[in-house]
Design a protein around this motif. Structure first.
Motif, PDB file in Angstrom:
ATOM      1  N   LEU A 136       1.655   0.120   9.163  1.00 39.59           N
ATOM      2  CA  LEU A 136       2.429   0.863  10.156  1.00 39.59           C
ATOM      3  C   LEU A 136       3.113  -0.053  11.174  1.00 39.59           C
ATOM      4  O   LEU A 136       4.295   0.148  11.469  1.00 39.59           O
ATOM      5  N   PRO A 137       2.441  -1.076  11.719  1.00 38.22           N
ATOM      6  CA  PRO A 137       3.146  -1.947  12.675  1.00 38.22           C
ATOM      7  C   PRO A 137       4.379  -2.626  12.062  1.00 38.22           C
ATOM      8  O   PRO A 137       5.386  -2.821  12.741  1.00 38.22           O
ATOM      9  N   HIS A 138       4.328  -2.934  10.790  1.00 36.35           N
ATOM     10  CA  HIS A 138       5.456  -3.589  10.125  1.00 36.35           C
ATOM     11  C   HIS A 138       6.588  -2.593   9.881  1.00 36.35           C
ATOM     12  O   HIS A 138       7.767  -2.954   9.986  1.00 36.35           O
ATOM     13  N   LEU A 139       6.237  -1.353   9.579  1.00 34.68           N
ATOM     14  CA  LEU A 139       7.252  -0.315   9.447  1.00 34.68           C
ATOM     15  C   LEU A 139       7.946  -0.113  10.792  1.00 34.68           C
ATOM     16  O   LEU A 139       9.173   0.012  10.855  1.00 34.68           O
ATOM     17  N   ALA A 140       7.167  -0.121  11.875  1.00 32.69           N
ATOM     18  CA  ALA A 140       7.735   0.004  13.225  1.00 32.69           C
ATOM     19  C   ALA A 140       8.632  -1.192  13.540  1.00 32.69           C
ATOM     20  O   ALA A 140       9.705  -1.023  14.141  1.00 32.69           O
ATOM     21  N   ASP A 141       8.216  -2.399  13.127  1.00 30.47           N
ATOM     22  CA  ASP A 141       9.059  -3.585  13.322  1.00 30.47           C
ATOM     23  C   ASP A 141      10.395  -3.414  12.611  1.00 30.47           C
ATOM     24  O   ASP A 141      11.452  -3.729  13.173  1.00 30.47           O
ATOM     25  N   LEU A 142      10.352  -2.922  11.373  1.00 31.95           N
ATOM     26  CA  LEU A 142      11.576  -2.725  10.607  1.00 31.95           C
ATOM     27  C   LEU A 142      12.481  -1.704  11.289  1.00 31.95           C
ATOM     28  O   LEU A 142      13.690  -1.889  11.384  1.00 31.95           O
ATOM     29  N   TYR A 143      11.872  -0.640  11.791  1.00 29.08           N
ATOM     30  CA  TYR A 143      12.670   0.357  12.516  1.00 29.08           C
ATOM     31  C   TYR A 143      13.334  -0.276  13.746  1.00 29.08           C
ATOM     32  O   TYR A 143      14.516  -0.049  14.011  1.00 29.08           O
ATOM     33  N   GLU A 144      12.589  -1.071  14.498  1.00 23.29           N
ATOM     34  CA  GLU A 144      13.143  -1.706  15.700  1.00 23.29           C
ATOM     35  C   GLU A 144      14.292  -2.655  15.362  1.00 23.29           C
ATOM     36  O   GLU A 144      15.233  -2.783  16.140  1.00 23.29           O
ATOM     37  N   LEU A 145      14.231  -3.297  14.218  1.00 23.28           N
ATOM     38  CA  LEU A 145      15.296  -4.204  13.809  1.00 23.28           C
ATOM     39  C   LEU A 145      16.543  -3.472  13.324  1.00 23.28           C
ATOM     40  O   LEU A 145      17.653  -4.003  13.408  1.00 23.28           O
ATOM     41  N   THR A 146      16.369  -2.249  12.798  1.00 25.13           N
ATOM     42  CA  THR A 146      17.482  -1.546  12.158  1.00 25.13           C
ATOM     43  C   THR A 146      17.927  -0.269  12.870  1.00 25.13           C
ATOM     44  O   THR A 146      19.079   0.115  12.784  1.00 25.13           O
ATOM     45  N   HIS A 147      17.000   0.432  13.477  1.00 20.64           N
ATOM     46  CA  HIS A 147      17.232   1.755  14.083  1.00 20.64           C
ATOM     47  C   HIS A 147      17.765   2.766  13.070  1.00 20.64           C
ATOM     48  O   HIS A 147      18.464   3.708  13.420  1.00 20.64           O
ATOM     49  N   GLU A 148      17.433   2.544  11.817  1.00 21.31           N
ATOM     50  CA  GLU A 148      17.766   3.484  10.740  1.00 21.31           C
ATOM     51  C   GLU A 148      16.467   4.082  10.216  1.00 21.31           C
ATOM     52  O   GLU A 148      15.382   3.673  10.609  1.00 21.31           O
ATOM     53  N   THR A 149      16.570   5.031   9.303  1.00 20.15           N
ATOM     54  CA  THR A 149      15.382   5.621   8.695  1.00 20.15           C
ATOM     55  C   THR A 149      14.718   4.579   7.806  1.00 20.15           C
ATOM     56  O   THR A 149      15.378   3.942   6.979  1.00 20.15           O
ATOM     57  N   VAL A 150      13.404   4.394   8.001  1.00 11.16           N
ATOM     58  CA  VAL A 150      12.650   3.413   7.220  1.00 11.16           C
ATOM     59  C   VAL A 150      11.485   4.104   6.524  1.00 11.16           C
ATOM     60  O   VAL A 150      10.941   5.088   7.029  1.00 11.16           O
ATOM     61  N   HIS A 151      11.139   3.587   5.344  1.00  7.92           N
ATOM     62  CA  HIS A 151      10.078   4.167   4.526  1.00  7.92           C
ATOM     63  C   HIS A 151       9.074   3.107   4.106  1.00  7.92           C
ATOM     64  O   HIS A 151       9.438   1.950   3.919  1.00  7.92           O
ATOM     65  N   LEU A 152       7.849   3.571   3.891  1.00  5.48           N
ATOM     66  CA  LEU A 152       6.816   2.789   3.220  1.00  5.48           C
ATOM     67  C   LEU A 152       6.400   3.621   2.019  1.00  5.48           C
ATOM     68  O   LEU A 152       6.064   4.808   2.173  1.00  5.48           O
ATOM     69  N   ALA A 153       6.455   3.027   0.839  1.00  4.70           N
ATOM     70  CA  ALA A 153       6.159   3.775  -0.386  1.00  4.70           C
ATOM     71  C   ALA A 153       5.258   2.953  -1.297  1.00  4.70           C
ATOM     72  O   ALA A 153       5.249   1.724  -1.242  1.00  4.70           O
ATOM     73  N   VAL A 154       4.500   3.658  -2.139  1.00  6.89           N
ATOM     74  CA  VAL A 154       3.642   3.029  -3.137  1.00  6.89           C
ATOM     75  C   VAL A 154       3.882   3.705  -4.483  1.00  6.89           C
ATOM     76  O   VAL A 154       4.349   4.834  -4.542  1.00  6.89           O
ATOM     77  N   LEU A 155       3.545   2.992  -5.544  1.00  5.22           N
ATOM     78  CA  LEU A 155       3.655   3.547  -6.887  1.00  5.22           C
ATOM     79  C   LEU A 155       2.304   4.131  -7.270  1.00  5.22           C
ATOM     80  O   LEU A 155       1.277   3.458  -7.157  1.00  5.22           O
ATOM     81  N   ARG A 156       2.283   5.370  -7.684  1.00  5.24           N
ATOM     82  CA  ARG A 156       1.075   6.046  -8.159  1.00  5.24           C
ATOM     83  C   ARG A 156       1.386   6.597  -9.541  1.00  5.24           C
ATOM     84  O   ARG A 156       2.185   7.519  -9.674  1.00  5.24           O
ATOM     85  N   GLY A 157       0.771   5.984 -10.546  1.00  3.85           N
ATOM     86  CA  GLY A 157       1.095   6.369 -11.913  1.00  3.85           C
ATOM     87  C   GLY A 157       2.525   5.956 -12.189  1.00  3.85           C
ATOM     88  O   GLY A 157       2.888   4.803 -12.002  1.00  3.85           O
ATOM     89  N   THR A 158       3.362   6.899 -12.565  1.00  9.26           N
ATOM     90  CA  THR A 158       4.774   6.593 -12.793  1.00  9.26           C
ATOM     91  C   THR A 158       5.664   7.104 -11.672  1.00  9.26           C
ATOM     92  O   THR A 158       6.879   6.996 -11.752  1.00  9.26           O
ATOM     93  N   ASP A 159       5.076   7.656 -10.610  1.00 10.47           N
ATOM     94  CA  ASP A 159       5.847   8.200  -9.496  1.00 10.47           C
ATOM     95  C   ASP A 159       5.730   7.335  -8.254  1.00 10.47           C
ATOM     96  O   ASP A 159       4.746   6.632  -8.051  1.00 10.47           O
ATOM     97  N   ILE A 160       6.730   7.439  -7.414  1.00 10.07           N
ATOM     98  CA  ILE A 160       6.685   6.818  -6.096  1.00 10.07           C
ATOM     99  C   ILE A 160       6.114   7.863  -5.130  1.00 10.07           C
ATOM    100  O   ILE A 160       6.394   9.048  -5.261  1.00 10.07           O
ATOM    101  N   VAL A 161       5.285   7.410  -4.186  1.00  7.48           N
ATOM    102  CA  VAL A 161       4.740   8.292  -3.156  1.00  7.48           C
ATOM    103  C   VAL A 161       5.096   7.682  -1.807  1.00  7.48           C
ATOM    104  O   VAL A 161       4.801   6.506  -1.550  1.00  7.48           O
ATOM    105  N   TYR A 162       5.737   8.471  -0.970  1.00  8.32           N
ATOM    106  CA  TYR A 162       6.056   8.019   0.382  1.00  8.32           C
ATOM    107  C   TYR A 162       4.798   8.151   1.228  1.00  8.32           C
ATOM    108  O   TYR A 162       4.255   9.242   1.367  1.00  8.32           O
ATOM    109  N   VAL A 163       4.326   7.039   1.790  1.00  9.16           N
ATOM    110  CA  VAL A 163       3.109   7.082   2.605  1.00  9.16           C
ATOM    111  C   VAL A 163       3.411   7.040   4.092  1.00  9.16           C
ATOM    112  O   VAL A 163       2.538   7.356   4.907  1.00  9.16           O
TER     113      VAL A 163
END
Length: 184
Positions: free
Chosen positions: A8-35
């Protein structure tokens, strides 16, 4: 959940650098899951939401998470699910795109997940040298320049990978009884 909390702190860092919508996602099976997701001020309508699953063909955030081994991911030969007219639904073209991403370390979504939405993503590498998650930045296609965000994405993903490695090292080196407060 632990990965979500650690990153989460790194996602917040990315948001502060861009001020755009940012995502953190993982692969579960063959699907992506937004965490996790932080919505930008000028947010464009996006199909992403925390906990949502989607096929790896659509969002850029799924592609850096895809298998980085020389083996081919299991893809149906008849075609992949297409969300828009731009989605890479042809398995051969999708495999070529995965090879390019593994080589370049960055993925682009040019209106493949949703019309009018563009995204750029990079993997967060685990201690095994394989992707454990992906960070992405998304915005409206008509005003978004994905290459502008690549340096920030790469820097934040590198720092996130370092933090995961350090956290894993701390857990292995200093197990403690959670029922007792730490000394000192």
């Amino acid at each position: 959940m632990l990965l979500r909390e650690q990153l989460l702190p790194h996602l917040a860092d990315l948001y502060e650098l861009t001020h755009e919508t940012v995502h953190l996602a993982v692969l579960r099976g063959t699907d992506i899951v937004y965490v996790n997701k932080i919505q930008g001020h000028r947010a464009t309508r996006s199909p992403s939401r925390i906990g949502a699953r989607c096929p790896p063909t659509a969002p850029a955030s799924a592609r850096p998470c895809s298998p980085s081994t020389p083996t081919r991911p299991r893809l149906p030969s008849a075609g992949l699910p297409a969300r828009t007219q731009y989605t890479l639904a042809d398995p051969r073209r999708f495999r070529e795109e995965l090879r390019r991403i593994r080589q370049d370390g960055i993925a682009y979504d040019r209106q493949e997940a949703a019309p009018g939405l563009t995204c750029v993503a990079v993997p967060i590498m685990g201690t095994s040298g394989r992707p454990v998650a992906a960070l992405s930045v998304a915005d409206a296609h008509h005003r978004f320049e994905p290459s502008r965000y690549a340096p920030a994405l790469r820097r934040v993903a590198f720092e996130a990978a370092r933090a995961l490695t350090a956290a894993k090292g701390r857990q292995a080196a200093a197990p403690y009884d959670v029922s007792r407060p730490p000394a000192g």
